[in-house]
Design a protein around this motif. Structure first.
Motif, PDB file in Angstrom:
ATOM      1  N   UNK A 161      -3.361   5.253   5.951  1.00 55.36           N
ATOM      2  CA  UNK A 161      -2.941   5.257   4.562  1.00 55.36           C
ATOM      3  C   UNK A 161      -2.031   4.087   4.221  1.00 55.36           C
ATOM      4  N   UNK A 162      -1.713   3.262   5.176  1.00 55.01           N
ATOM      5  CA  UNK A 162      -0.848   2.125   4.906  1.00 55.01           C
ATOM      6  C   UNK A 162      -1.516   1.150   3.944  1.00 55.01           C
ATOM      7  N   UNK A 163      -0.750   0.565   3.016  1.00 58.46           N
ATOM      8  CA  UNK A 163      -1.319  -0.488   2.170  1.00 58.46           C
ATOM      9  C   UNK A 163      -1.801  -1.646   3.032  1.00 58.46           C
ATOM     10  N   UNK A 164      -2.806  -2.370   2.542  1.00 57.78           N
ATOM     11  CA  UNK A 164      -3.330  -3.502   3.284  1.00 57.78           C
ATOM     12  C   UNK A 164      -2.272  -4.583   3.440  1.00 57.78           C
ATOM     13  N   UNK A 165      -1.454  -4.776   2.408  1.00 53.66           N
ATOM     14  CA  UNK A 165      -0.370  -5.740   2.474  1.00 53.66           C
ATOM     15  C   UNK A 165       0.816  -5.227   1.665  1.00 53.66           C
ATOM     16  N   UNK A 166       1.998  -5.674   2.033  1.00 56.31           N
ATOM     17  CA  UNK A 166       3.241  -5.266   1.370  1.00 56.31           C
ATOM     18  C   UNK A 166       4.114  -6.492   1.198  1.00 56.31           C
ATOM     19  N   UNK A 182      17.625 -10.625  10.773  1.00 47.66           N
ATOM     20  CA  UNK A 182      16.942 -11.034   9.551  1.00 47.66           C
ATOM     21  C   UNK A 182      16.407  -9.779   8.868  1.00 47.66           C
ATOM     22  N   UNK A 183      15.557  -9.948   7.854  1.00 46.38           N
ATOM     23  CA  UNK A 183      15.076  -8.793   7.097  1.00 46.38           C
ATOM     24  C   UNK A 183      13.554  -8.843   6.965  1.00 46.38           C
ATOM     25  N   UNK A 184      12.913  -7.757   7.324  1.00 49.21           N
ATOM     26  CA  UNK A 184      11.472  -7.616   7.139  1.00 49.21           C
ATOM     27  C   UNK A 184      11.223  -7.103   5.726  1.00 49.21           C
ATOM     28  N   UNK A 185      10.468  -7.870   4.911  1.00 42.37           N
ATOM     29  CA  UNK A 185      10.202  -7.467   3.535  1.00 42.37           C
ATOM     30  C   UNK A 185       8.735  -7.111   3.295  1.00 42.37           C
ATOM     31  N   UNK A 186       7.915  -7.195   4.342  1.00 39.59           N
ATOM     32  CA  UNK A 186       6.531  -6.824   4.159  1.00 39.59           C
ATOM     33  C   UNK A 186       5.636  -7.289   5.286  1.00 39.59           C
ATOM     34  N   UNK A 187       4.345  -7.264   5.036  1.00 35.92           N
ATOM     35  CA  UNK A 187       3.363  -7.721   6.015  1.00 35.92           C
ATOM     36  C   UNK A 187       2.077  -8.058   5.260  1.00 35.92           C
ATOM     37  N   UNK A 188       1.173  -8.740   5.935  1.00 31.73           N
ATOM     38  CA  UNK A 188      -0.090  -9.097   5.298  1.00 31.73           C
ATOM     39  C   UNK A 188      -1.035  -9.711   6.305  1.00 31.73           C
ATOM     40  N   UNK A 189      -2.049 -10.414   5.802  1.00 34.55           N
ATOM     41  CA  UNK A 189      -3.036 -11.040   6.671  1.00 34.55           C
ATOM     42  C   UNK A 189      -3.401 -12.409   6.112  1.00 34.55           C
ATOM     43  N   UNK A 236      -6.936 -17.387   7.755  1.00 37.70           N
ATOM     44  CA  UNK A 236      -7.246 -18.256   8.881  1.00 37.70           C
ATOM     45  C   UNK A 236      -6.564 -17.813  10.168  1.00 37.70           C
ATOM     46  N   UNK A 237      -5.307 -17.355  10.060  1.00 32.92           N
ATOM     47  CA  UNK A 237      -4.512 -17.109  11.266  1.00 32.92           C
ATOM     48  C   UNK A 237      -4.224 -15.632  11.537  1.00 32.92           C
ATOM     49  N   UNK A 238      -4.748 -14.736  10.727  1.00 27.55           N
ATOM     50  CA  UNK A 238      -4.647 -13.319  11.042  1.00 27.55           C
ATOM     51  C   UNK A 238      -3.417 -12.623  10.485  1.00 27.55           C
ATOM     52  N   UNK A 239      -3.145 -11.448  11.034  1.00 27.56           N
ATOM     53  CA  UNK A 239      -2.090 -10.564  10.537  1.00 27.56           C
ATOM     54  C   UNK A 239      -0.701 -11.129  10.816  1.00 27.56           C
ATOM     55  N   UNK A 240       0.231 -10.811   9.915  1.00 20.16           N
ATOM     56  CA  UNK A 240       1.602 -11.313  10.079  1.00 20.16           C
ATOM     57  C   UNK A 240       2.627 -10.320   9.518  1.00 20.16           C
ATOM     58  N   UNK A 241       3.861 -10.501   9.958  1.00 25.06           N
ATOM     59  CA  UNK A 241       5.041  -9.861   9.377  1.00 25.06           C
ATOM     60  C   UNK A 241       5.696 -10.871   8.432  1.00 25.06           C
ATOM     61  N   UNK A 242       6.171 -10.431   7.277  1.00 26.55           N
ATOM     62  CA  UNK A 242       6.839 -11.307   6.316  1.00 26.55           C
ATOM     63  C   UNK A 242       8.345 -11.098   6.444  1.00 26.55           C
ATOM     64  N   UNK A 243       9.044 -12.148   6.863  1.00 23.67           N
ATOM     65  CA  UNK A 243      10.457 -12.028   7.237  1.00 23.67           C
ATOM     66  C   UNK A 243      11.319 -12.965   6.406  1.00 23.67           C
TER      67      UNK A 243
END
Length: 407
Positions: free
Chosen positions: A137-142, A313-320, A323-330
């Protein structure tokens, strides 16, 4: 009317001529032949003596060799660029951190940072306690920046106050989520006023600490806005006194209050995904040893065998990335001119790699600390993460649970 328009045009042109045009910092694509003289001009660098300038020149040259070699490697998924760190020596780069892992480890291992006093508050229903929604149920990106609950990126300067910046950013977002009002909170309140009585791994302030101590301070003393107590530790100076109780009593934020904080399970990727997706930005600890020259892309350059957690630091989301795949947005605290407007994207793996943090504490660890620690995720992102619990002033404790269950 025509004369008035002409006068306004002339006035604007004069302003443009007087103040000049902002110097555009070159991107990684524009570094061929880039010189130290150009660097000094772009970043307004001034040195105290010819001797220091020569040291800076040599550091710049060495760092540029590293940057150019990295950018020529087609296997790399991120690019390096020039920034305010490019004339720094290796030992100076470490001052841009400030997370004290010995303190984090000792408090976690002792249970000192367990859920009290939020355990009773949240036990009956919050996602933080019941594991959240299932992973499917997680959103695809945040990206919480798109929700209007994230302030502009700040700059800690030469002070090891990353822990205070991370805590402040997390508190700003949680306050906005709880009240609908986005405040720019005071970092200096935590740098100057947050006690670190055990002095594990540092003495607080510019000598380092952890976000959880800032949450505890905010819970007892309240929150202040940046205008009321502005940041004065940019150059690494925290040797000043402040009348913290008087300042906090006079200028406290009144729309919301901190009622506790929650430490996420160690090395649990699903818990971190669910928390940032459904609860908001999370303060995290990372190994930022190789971050300084990052400019753009999905970063995967940390030591994954023996990561050295040294930055908050602070994690504010994630996405994909296509070209380079999934990531954490920091979100970082090294100014908006660093990285991707102050942010870095870290590789997010389906099965996180783990390593062993074996870095000696050089006599600063607390008695009884573990000698080694299993650390998982890119740059150790899954190890030590926390989120403050904030409610609107005057709201009942149940309102926190209602907000969590209806988001």
């Amino acid at each position: 009317m025509t004369a008035l328009r002409f006068a306004l045009v002339v006035f604007c042109l004069c302003l443009s001529t007087s103040f000049g045009v902002a110097k555009a910092i070159p991107t990684w694509r524009e570094l061929e032949g880039y010189s130290f003289e150009e660097y000094k001009d772009h970043f307004s660098k001034q040195y105290e003596s010819p001797k220091e300038e020569e040291v800076r020149r040599q550091a710049f040259d060495a760092n540029m060799v590293k940057i150019r070699a990295h950018n020529q490697d087609p296997e790399k998924t991120w690019k390096m660029g020039v920034n305010r760190f490019t004339d720094r020596l290796p030992h100076e780069l470490r001052s841009a951190n400030g997370y004290q892992k010995s303190l984090g480890k000792s408090r976690r291992s002792s249970g000192q940072l367990s859920l009290a006093p939020v355990d009773k508050l949240l036990a009956s229903g919050s996602r933080l306690m019941r594991g959240g929604k299932p992973a499917m149920s997680l959103p695809y990106e945040v990206d919480w920046r798109q929700n209007g609950v994230v302030t502009a990126v700040k700059n800690q300067g030469q002070c090891g106050s990353c822990w205070a910046f991370a805590a402040t950013a997390a508190l700003e977002s949680q306050l906005a989520i709880a009240t609908g009002e986005l405040y720019v909170l005071s970092v200096q309140e935590f740098v100057s006023c947050t006690p670190n009585e055990r002095k594990c791994g540092g003495t607080g302030g510019c000598s380092g600490s952890i976000p959880q101590l800032a949450y505890e301070h905010a819970q007892s003393a309240g929150l202040m806005e940046e205008w009321a107590y502005s940041y004065v530790s940019f150059h690494g100076n925290d040797n000043f006194t402040a009348d913290c109780p008087r300042l906090q009593a006079a200028d406290a934020v009144t729309v919301g209050e901190v009622v506790g904080h929650y430490d996420l399970p160690t090395n649990d990727q699903e818990a971190l995904l669910e928390t940032v997706a459904f609860e908001g930005p999370v303060a995290i600890s990372v190994d930022a040893t190789e971050w300084h020259f990052y400019e753009e892309g999905v970063f995967d350059g940390c030591n994954q065998v023996n990561p050295d957690l040294n930055h908050a630091v602070v994690l504010v989301g994630y996405g994909s990335d296509p070209k380079h795949g999934d990531y954490w947005l920091v979100r970082n605290s090294w100014s908006p001119s660093w990285g991707e407007r102050g942010y870095i994207r870290l590789r997010r793996e389906t099965t996180p790699r783990c390593g062993i943090d074996v870095t000696p504490e050089h006599g600063t660890a607390c008695e009884g600390d573990p000698k080694e620690q299993k650390v998982c995720g890119t740059c150790g992102i899954l190890f030590d993460n926390s989120i403050p619990i904030v409610r609107r002033s005057g709201a009942s404790k149940d309102s926190v649970l209602k907000r969590a269950s209806t988001e």
